[in-house]
Design a protein around this motif. Sequence first.
Motif, PDB file in Angstrom:
ATOM      1  N   LYS A  15       0.831  -1.205   0.000  1.00  0.00           N
ATOM      2  CA  LYS A  15       0.000   0.000   0.000  1.00  0.00           C
ATOM      3  C   LYS A  15       0.866   1.256   0.000  1.00  0.00           C
ATOM      4  CE  LYS A  15      -3.930  -2.304   0.647  1.00  0.00           C
ATOM      5  NZ  LYS A  15      -4.989  -2.386  -0.334  1.00  0.00           N
ATOM      6  N   GLU A  16       0.417   2.248  -0.760  1.00  0.00           N
ATOM      7  CA  GLU A  16       1.150   3.528  -0.823  1.00  0.00           C
ATOM      8  C   GLU A  16       1.324   4.148   0.552  1.00  0.00           C
ATOM      9  OE1 GLU A  16      -1.336   2.915  -3.007  1.00  0.00           O
ATOM     10  OE2 GLU A  16      -0.925   3.878  -4.935  1.00  0.00           O
ATOM     11  N   GLU A 171      -0.539  11.644  -3.779  1.00  0.00           N
ATOM     12  CA  GLU A 171      -0.714  11.291  -2.364  1.00  0.00           C
ATOM     13  C   GLU A 171       0.531  10.598  -1.814  1.00  0.00           C
ATOM     14  OE1 GLU A 171      -3.703  11.690  -0.110  1.00  0.00           O
ATOM     15  OE2 GLU A 171      -3.631  13.300  -1.554  1.00  0.00           O
ATOM     16  N   ILE A 250     -13.986   7.705  -0.175  1.00  0.00           N
ATOM     17  CA  ILE A 250     -13.831   6.246  -0.305  1.00  0.00           C
ATOM     18  C   ILE A 250     -14.185   5.575   1.019  1.00  0.00           C
ATOM     19  CG2 ILE A 250     -12.215   4.366  -0.775  1.00  0.00           C
ATOM     20  CD1 ILE A 250     -10.528   6.383  -2.404  1.00  0.00           C
ATOM     21  N   GLU A 377     -11.324  -2.293  11.056  1.00  0.00           N
ATOM     22  CA  GLU A 377     -11.422  -1.354   9.933  1.00  0.00           C
ATOM     23  C   GLU A 377     -10.833   0.017  10.306  1.00  0.00           C
ATOM     24  OE1 GLU A 377     -13.676  -1.606   6.808  1.00  0.00           O
ATOM     25  OE2 GLU A 377     -13.243  -3.723   7.055  1.00  0.00           O
ATOM     26  N   ARG A 381      -7.964   1.913   8.036  1.00  0.00           N
ATOM     27  CA  ARG A 381      -8.153   3.250   7.454  1.00  0.00           C
ATOM     28  C   ARG A 381      -7.239   4.297   8.090  1.00  0.00           C
ATOM     29  NH1 ARG A 381     -12.416   2.482   4.284  1.00  0.00           N
ATOM     30  NH2 ARG A 381     -14.111   1.107   4.938  1.00  0.00           N
TER      31      ARG A 381
ATOM     32  N   PHE B  53     -13.608  -6.857  -0.186  1.00  0.00           N
ATOM     33  CA  PHE B  53     -13.828  -6.139  -1.439  1.00  0.00           C
ATOM     34  C   PHE B  53     -12.548  -6.140  -2.268  1.00  0.00           C
ATOM     35  CE2 PHE B  53     -14.121  -2.601  -4.313  1.00  0.00           C
ATOM     36  CZ  PHE B  53     -15.417  -2.719  -4.789  1.00  0.00           C
ATOM     37  N   TYR B  55     -10.150  -4.532  -4.164  1.00  0.00           N
ATOM     38  CA  TYR B  55      -9.800  -3.116  -4.348  1.00  0.00           C
ATOM     39  C   TYR B  55      -9.210  -2.843  -5.734  1.00  0.00           C
ATOM     40  CZ  TYR B  55      -9.000   1.486  -2.263  1.00  0.00           C
ATOM     41  OH  TYR B  55      -9.068   2.823  -1.951  1.00  0.00           O
ATOM     42  N   ILE B  58     -11.292  -0.803  -8.106  1.00  0.00           N
ATOM     43  CA  ILE B  58     -11.382   0.672  -7.957  1.00  0.00           C
ATOM     44  C   ILE B  58     -10.362   1.285  -8.922  1.00  0.00           C
ATOM     45  CG2 ILE B  58     -10.876   2.579  -6.335  1.00  0.00           C
ATOM     46  CD1 ILE B  58     -13.400   1.248  -5.491  1.00  0.00           C
ATOM     47  N   ARG B  60      -7.377   2.863 -10.732  1.00  0.00           N
ATOM     48  CA  ARG B  60      -5.986   2.902 -10.253  1.00  0.00           C
ATOM     49  C   ARG B  60      -5.596   4.250  -9.636  1.00  0.00           C
ATOM     50  NH1 ARG B  60      -2.542  -0.985 -11.636  1.00  0.00           N
ATOM     51  NH2 ARG B  60      -0.325  -0.569 -11.441  1.00  0.00           N
ATOM     52  N   TRP B  61      -6.016   5.349 -10.274  1.00  0.00           N
ATOM     53  CA  TRP B  61      -5.583   6.673  -9.801  1.00  0.00           C
ATOM     54  C   TRP B  61      -6.134   6.991  -8.414  1.00  0.00           C
ATOM     55  CZ3 TRP B  61      -8.842  10.599  -8.379  1.00  0.00           C
ATOM     56  CH2 TRP B  61     -10.170  10.504  -8.776  1.00  0.00           C
ATOM     57  N   MET B  62      -7.244   6.307  -8.054  1.00  0.00           N
ATOM     58  CA  MET B  62      -7.883   6.612  -6.770  1.00  0.00           C
ATOM     59  C   MET B  62      -7.272   5.871  -5.587  1.00  0.00           C
ATOM     60  SD  MET B  62     -11.954   6.732  -7.370  1.00  0.00           S
ATOM     61  CE  MET B  62     -12.347   6.453  -5.649  1.00  0.00           C
ATOM     62  N   ARG B  63      -6.620   4.745  -5.902  1.00  0.00           N
ATOM     63  CA  ARG B  63      -6.210   3.855  -4.809  1.00  0.00           C
ATOM     64  C   ARG B  63      -5.174   4.489  -3.897  1.00  0.00           C
ATOM     65  NH1 ARG B  63      -4.916  -1.129  -8.468  1.00  0.00           N
ATOM     66  NH2 ARG B  63      -6.548  -0.661  -9.979  1.00  0.00           N
ATOM     67  N   GLN B  64      -4.407   5.456  -4.429  1.00  0.00           N
ATOM     68  CA  GLN B  64      -3.370   6.088  -3.627  1.00  0.00           C
ATOM     69  C   GLN B  64      -3.955   6.926  -2.484  1.00  0.00           C
ATOM     70  OE1 GLN B  64      -1.445   9.471  -5.709  1.00  0.00           O
ATOM     71  NE2 GLN B  64      -2.827   9.013  -7.379  1.00  0.00           N
ATOM     72  N   PHE B  65      -5.222   7.298  -2.609  1.00  0.00           N
ATOM     73  CA  PHE B  65      -5.819   8.183  -1.605  1.00  0.00           C
ATOM     74  C   PHE B  65      -6.263   7.442  -0.346  1.00  0.00           C
ATOM     75  CE2 PHE B  65      -6.085  10.577  -5.490  1.00  0.00           C
ATOM     76  CZ  PHE B  65      -5.804  11.873  -5.080  1.00  0.00           C
ATOM     77  N   HIS B  66      -6.616   6.181  -0.518  1.00  0.00           N
ATOM     78  CA  HIS B  66      -7.108   5.410   0.624  1.00  0.00           C
ATOM     79  C   HIS B  66      -6.802   3.938   0.367  1.00  0.00           C
ATOM     80  CE1 HIS B  66      -9.408   5.542   4.326  1.00  0.00           C
ATOM     81  NE2 HIS B  66     -10.011   4.429   3.973  1.00  0.00           N
ATOM     82  N   PRO B  67      -6.380   3.205   1.399  1.00  0.00           N
ATOM     83  CA  PRO B  67      -5.864   1.856   1.129  1.00  0.00           C
ATOM     84  C   PRO B  67      -6.915   0.753   1.027  1.00  0.00           C
ATOM     85  CG  PRO B  67      -5.535   2.440   3.431  1.00  0.00           C
ATOM     86  CD  PRO B  67      -6.152   3.626   2.781  1.00  0.00           C
ATOM     87  N   HIS B  68      -8.189   1.096   1.214  1.00  0.00           N
ATOM     88  CA  HIS B  68      -9.118   0.004   1.489  1.00  0.00           C
ATOM     89  C   HIS B  68     -10.554   0.482   1.239  1.00  0.00           C
ATOM     90  CE1 HIS B  68     -10.937  -3.094   4.049  1.00  0.00           C
ATOM     91  NE2 HIS B  68     -11.453  -2.164   4.817  1.00  0.00           N
ATOM     92  N   TYR B  69     -11.414  -0.378   0.671  1.00  0.00           N
ATOM     93  CA  TYR B  69     -12.820   0.028   0.531  1.00  0.00           C
ATOM     94  C   TYR B  69     -13.619  -0.518   1.722  1.00  0.00           C
ATOM     95  CZ  TYR B  69     -17.068   1.606  -1.738  1.00  0.00           C
ATOM     96  OH  TYR B  69     -18.240   2.265  -2.009  1.00  0.00           O
ATOM     97  N   PHE B  70     -13.966  -1.781   1.709  1.00  0.00           N
ATOM     98  CA  PHE B  70     -14.564  -2.353   2.924  1.00  0.00           C
ATOM     99  C   PHE B  70     -14.541  -3.874   2.868  1.00  0.00           C
ATOM    100  CE2 PHE B  70     -18.223  -2.064   0.082  1.00  0.00           C
ATOM    101  CZ  PHE B  70     -18.906  -3.259   0.300  1.00  0.00           C
TER     102      PHE B  70
END
Lengths: 492, 78
Positions: A15-16, A171, A250, A377, A381, B53, B55, B58, B60-70
């Motif tokens: 993960k980034e 980010e 998100i 969770e 997050r 989920f 991920y 989702i 690709r460009w969005m994944r850097q903002f948050h590591p996980h959906y649910f």
Amino acid sequence: MVEEKGIDWSSLWKKEDWWSFWLGMLLFFLCLAAAYGMDLMGWAVGASTWVDPAKAMKPVSANYAYLGPIGSLVVTYIVMLILLSIGAKAMGWKVGKFAGGFTVIFFLTWICWIIGHNAWIAATKPEQYGLPWSAHMTGEAGYIIALILGLLIGNLAKGFAEQLKEAAKPEWFIKTAIVLLGAVVGLKAPSVPPEILYNFLFRGLCAIVEAYLLYWALVYWVARRYFGLSREWAAPLASGISICGVSAAIATGGAIRARPIVPVIVASLVIVFAVVELLIIPFVAVAAFWNQPLVAGAWMGLAVKTDGAAAASGEIVDSLITGMHPEFAALQGWILNAAIITKIFIDIFIGVWAFVLAVIWVYWIERRPGERVEKLEIWYRFPKFVIGYFLTFFIVLVLASAIAGSVPHEQVTEALKPMSLAVKSEMNAFRRIFFALTFFSIGLISDFSTLRKEGIGKLALVYFVCLFGFILWIGLFISWLFFHDVHLLFLK
Amino acid sequence: MMLILTLRFDREWIAENSVISVKGSSLEDLDRKLKYELKKVGYSGKIEVLMRFDYSTIPRWMRQFHPHYFNRRVVIDV
């Protein structure tokens, strides 16, 4: 068919968020060696205000002067390329494409950064450069040039932009920069009264109440009551507008089990608004509140969405105010920190907020029998780069305090010189490069054609009404309450 | 013991692993159909199902903002 349960540790290298922690800490420790006589990173390239292009850049440490400007730039590029490519490989990206994209992004960003340092644009005392006038923008004008170039490429040369997007990671870049920023603030912290630090922390805590309980509730209510949005759309939109942009959209989408299309659309909108805010709000803040610099900085942390754009706005406000008003030079870094601390506190709480929403939605609103909400969770997050920010802050704070405490008062500045080289020169050089890469990348991924998508008009209207209707002004008012005249404590 | 499924959305919710694949127009519908499917392949009693989920669906460009959906943890009484 049946599998064992367990924690997925792979997020540590996939993960980034974790990679910004690892990368930031690696650069931190490598640079820190200079404080103890091992100058490992002094080759990092730094830009200076210039009239003669030959003097536009050089290694940040005199120990590496032999590399010259080009040598220093090339070494910086190669080392960053290697480190970031290792991260890209671990995260499963296409390394070749990433390396190609990063190379273009790095050099285009650097060209913008150097142009921004031209004395006609950057000099705050043009007479020192033999010029009759200048735009007084400081070298940070390079950030704006990078942002504009990124925007032009992202919107007018979409094919080319697509080739670069594998490496356009604002980010990742900004979170790594924030880890390094912790050290920069840590070095400054011993020289300011403790009540100022408490002020920063209280402002951060207040930002949580402000963003989550006030803004979120208001935006959600406006979206539902006046624009007739469903809960599935109103909640992620409220989070995107009021909390921390894309990340919050998100997290909230996930918490309420929204279809993924919902946060995708909201995120596209947030990105576009964030870049517009970045182009306007910092300059409004500088024009209107230059005499209350910390108010202006803290305001950026709440007014501008996404970590990248908020930090970038704080940096613009910091550099413009301290550059154009030399009487505020002592506040350099603190204005940016006011924005960052505000943002960080908001980010930290997103896991808890998503958990609360998930409980409300799963157990009350949608009532799905048998479904359980997991406390884990909250940790998933939690923004991991925040750990890095506080770690580098406390490590440098402790080390600098120990050095300062071991010598007579009049020798403190001299004793701290090696630490200053490590933090102010070397870490700061990397921090600035990551900031510049952030600006360019934000521009590159901001696609204004999003606004033409069907159905997005209503969402954009909610965003516009809430942002200009109350978010900006409540944020400004509370920043004022906490920070007005606090800068006077720095100037004593 | 727990049954782990991957969850994604492609016009409808889809939960699957190498053996089971269930689709539902809503998550409630998905859970109902999953219960039926579990029964069909021989499960009985209370089954804990973890739906992670996917991920990678989702952008690709969005994944850097948050590591996980649910992730969803559902106890299904088969």
